[in-house]
Scaffold this active site. Structure first.
Site, PDB file in Angstrom:
ATOM      1  CG  ASP A 164      -1.898   1.327   1.016  1.00  0.00           C
ATOM      2  OD1 ASP A 164      -1.500   2.150   0.629  1.00  0.00           O
ATOM      3  OD2 ASP A 164      -2.681   1.192   2.049  1.00  0.00           O
ATOM      4  CE  LYS A 222      -5.872  -6.222  10.755  1.00  0.00           C
ATOM      5  NZ  LYS A 222      -5.316  -6.471  11.989  1.00  0.00           N
ATOM      6  CE1 TYR A 258      -4.099  -1.856  11.624  1.00  0.00           C
ATOM      7  CE2 TYR A 258      -4.529   0.462  11.460  1.00  0.00           C
ATOM      8  CZ  TYR A 258      -4.512  -0.724  10.985  1.00  0.00           C
ATOM      9  OH  TYR A 258      -5.622  -0.944  10.013  1.00  0.00           O
TER      10      TYR A 258
HETATM   11  C1  F6R Z   1      -8.009  -0.486   7.467  1.00  0.00           C
HETATM   12  C2  F6R Z   1      -7.555   0.886   6.805  1.00  0.00           C
HETATM   13  C3  F6R Z   1      -8.585   1.998   7.014  1.00  0.00           C
HETATM   14  C4  F6R Z   1      -7.907   2.953   8.237  1.00  0.00           C
HETATM   15  C5  F6R Z   1      -9.189   4.075   8.698  1.00  0.00           C
HETATM   16  C6  F6R Z   1      -8.233   5.148   9.232  1.00  0.00           C
HETATM   17  O1  F6R Z   1      -7.003  -1.528   6.999  1.00  0.00           O
HETATM   18  O2  F6R Z   1      -6.653   1.154   6.291  1.00  0.00           O
HETATM   19  O3  F6R Z   1      -9.833   1.583   7.768  1.00  0.00           O
HETATM   20  O4  F6R Z   1      -7.385   2.445   9.351  1.00  0.00           O
HETATM   21  O5  F6R Z   1      -9.448   4.763   7.409  1.00  0.00           O
HETATM   22  O6  F6R Z   1      -7.239   5.772   8.377  1.00  0.00           O
HETATM   23  P1  F6R Z   1      -6.079   6.855   8.983  1.00  0.00           P
HETATM   24  O7  F6R Z   1      -5.548   6.483  10.353  1.00  0.00           O
HETATM   25  O8  F6R Z   1      -5.053   6.639   7.860  1.00  0.00           O
HETATM   26  O9  F6R Z   1      -6.817   8.081   8.668  1.00  0.00           O
HETATM   27 MG    MG Z   2      -4.300   2.243   2.925  1.00  0.00          MG
HETATM   28 MG    MG Z   3      -4.878  -2.021   1.921  1.00  0.00          MG
END
Ligand code: F6R
Ligand code: MG
Ligand code: MG
Length: 367
Positions: A11, A231, A228
């Site tokens: 990613d 994923k 974290y």
């Molecule tokens: C799950 C994922 C999303 C982010 C969520 C918050 O794998 O990538 O659900 O965890 O959109 O994202 P941030 O912390 O980047 O604003």
């Molecule tokens: Mg992402």
């Molecule tokens: Mg992804």
């Protein structure tokens, strides 16, 4: 002819939010991979996306864990990160956990599945790619493909499959592995495969020949980063036909609901939706988790495909059932089992919040 098939993904930035990979990053990846093919570094390649993960599928003669191939993937991800930064995509460079490349992508963030095979007269392979879920999401479908005769009748009625398969299972928390043989050790094996947050199938081998039949990415991003960061969004390569399960037996493993961890903030259980390429877009509640299947025939290392294997109305009922499960789970909001159990929340952003409450807990006296 011996050929290595490598699927390396990362990613490197999402459009919009964590929905999909932007077309300009895919364009950049295609441009760089075309150069690598012209220079003879790879035999062939495809750059695809599943949700916000950029997927590089490559064939080459360099074998497993090749510094040349892993370095190429790292360079492509880095250049695509530069595009992502220019477009101010969300989480640009998210999975590139290291400042630089050091010999192998393992441990640096990108997910890796690869296998070296002696190309058969007809070499049918499927590359599965998932978004918004963890390594271990393939445990259930892999069990069905290679150990469940109700899914794969070939295990019973085809002499070439009747000898069974062995599963190399990784303990992704403690960095240990074990090989278990199906069918006679399936009860023992299911103890581990059922705990897919901790144990993940890395490879599957044909027992009569010892040849590799399936290989999955098992890296745990949160373990690598110590926090974290998104994923794992795993990949999986499966060889099909002949001594291996038929294409239809492999795909059949996705015809029932598989509830996996991931989805919103990597903190929720949800169904893994098998979808066509055009639906590999994670929107509702940043998901639900989904996977695509790219089918190929290999011809002297050339990738004849991809054929979009889940783009079939026959998977509509599986998707409908999965979406019903999604609704049921969503109705539970922040309650388990929709939200992950506490011990797994350790690997999300929640510990930062619960830390603030720590000092307000007092002993229960006199109850
Ligand atoms: C799950 C994922 C999303 C982010 C969520 C918050 O794998 O990538 O659900 O965890 O959109 O994202 P941030 O912390 O980047 O604003
Ligand atoms: Mg992402
Ligand atoms: Mg992804």
């Amino acid at each position: 002819m011996d050929v290595t098939l490598s699927a390396i993904k990362a990613d490197i930035g999402g459009w919009v939010g964590h929905s999909v990979t932007h077309p300009e990053t895919l364009e950049k990846a295609n441009e760089l991979m075309a150069e690598a093919k012209d220079e003879g570094t790879v035999l062939d390649y495809r750059a695809l996306n599943c949700g916000d993960d950029l997927q590089l599928i490559m064939t080459h003669p360099h074998g497993d864990n090749s510094e040349v191939i892993h370095g190429l993937a790292w360079d492509v991800f880095s250049s695509c990160t530069a595009v992502a930064k220019r477009l101010k995509l969300h989480g640009a460079g998210q999975d590139l956990l290291s400042e630089g490349f050091s010999g192998n992508v393992k441990g640096l963030g990108p997910g890796l599945a690869e296998m070296t095979v002696s190309e058969r007269t007809a070499e049918s392979v499927i590359v599965f790619m998932a978004d918004k879920t963890a390594s271990g999401a393939w445990n259930l479908p892999l069990y069905r493909m290679f150990a469940d005769p109700f899914n794969t009748p070939g295990l019973v009625i085809a002499p070439s499959l009747h000898g069974g398969f062995s599963f190399e299972v990784h303990d992704v928390l403690e960095g240990k592995k074990i090989v278990l043989n199906a069918p006679e050790e399936t009860y023992d094996m299911l103890i581990y495969l059922g705990s897919s947050g901790r144990y993940a199938v890395k490879n599957v081998y044909h027992r009569d020949t010892g040849y590799i039949d399936a290989s999955a990415s098992t890296q745990k991003l949160s373990m690598l980063a110590g926090r974290y960061v998104g994923k794992d969004d795993p990949v999986l390569i499966v060889r099909c036909q002949g001594s291996y399960p038929a294409v239809g037996e492999v795909l059949e493993a996705f015809s029932n609901v598989n509830i996996v961890e991931g989805w919103m903030r990597g903190s929720h259980n949800g169904p893994l939706l098998p979808v066509g390429f055009s639906s590999a877009k994670c929107t509702r509640f940043d998901g639900p988790p989904r996977c695509i299947a790219a089918g190929f025939q290999l011809a002297e290392g050339m990738l004849i495909g991809p054929l979009d294997m889940f783009d079939d109305v026959a998977f509509d009922p599986a998707r409908e059932r999965a979406l019903q499960v999604a609704d049921i789970l969503r109705s539970m909001g922040p309650f388990e089992p929709h939200r992950l159990p506490l011990d797994e929340m350790e690997y999300t952003t929640m510990p930062e919040v619960s830390k603030r409450m720590e000092s307000r807990f007092e002993p229960i006296v006199g109850d």
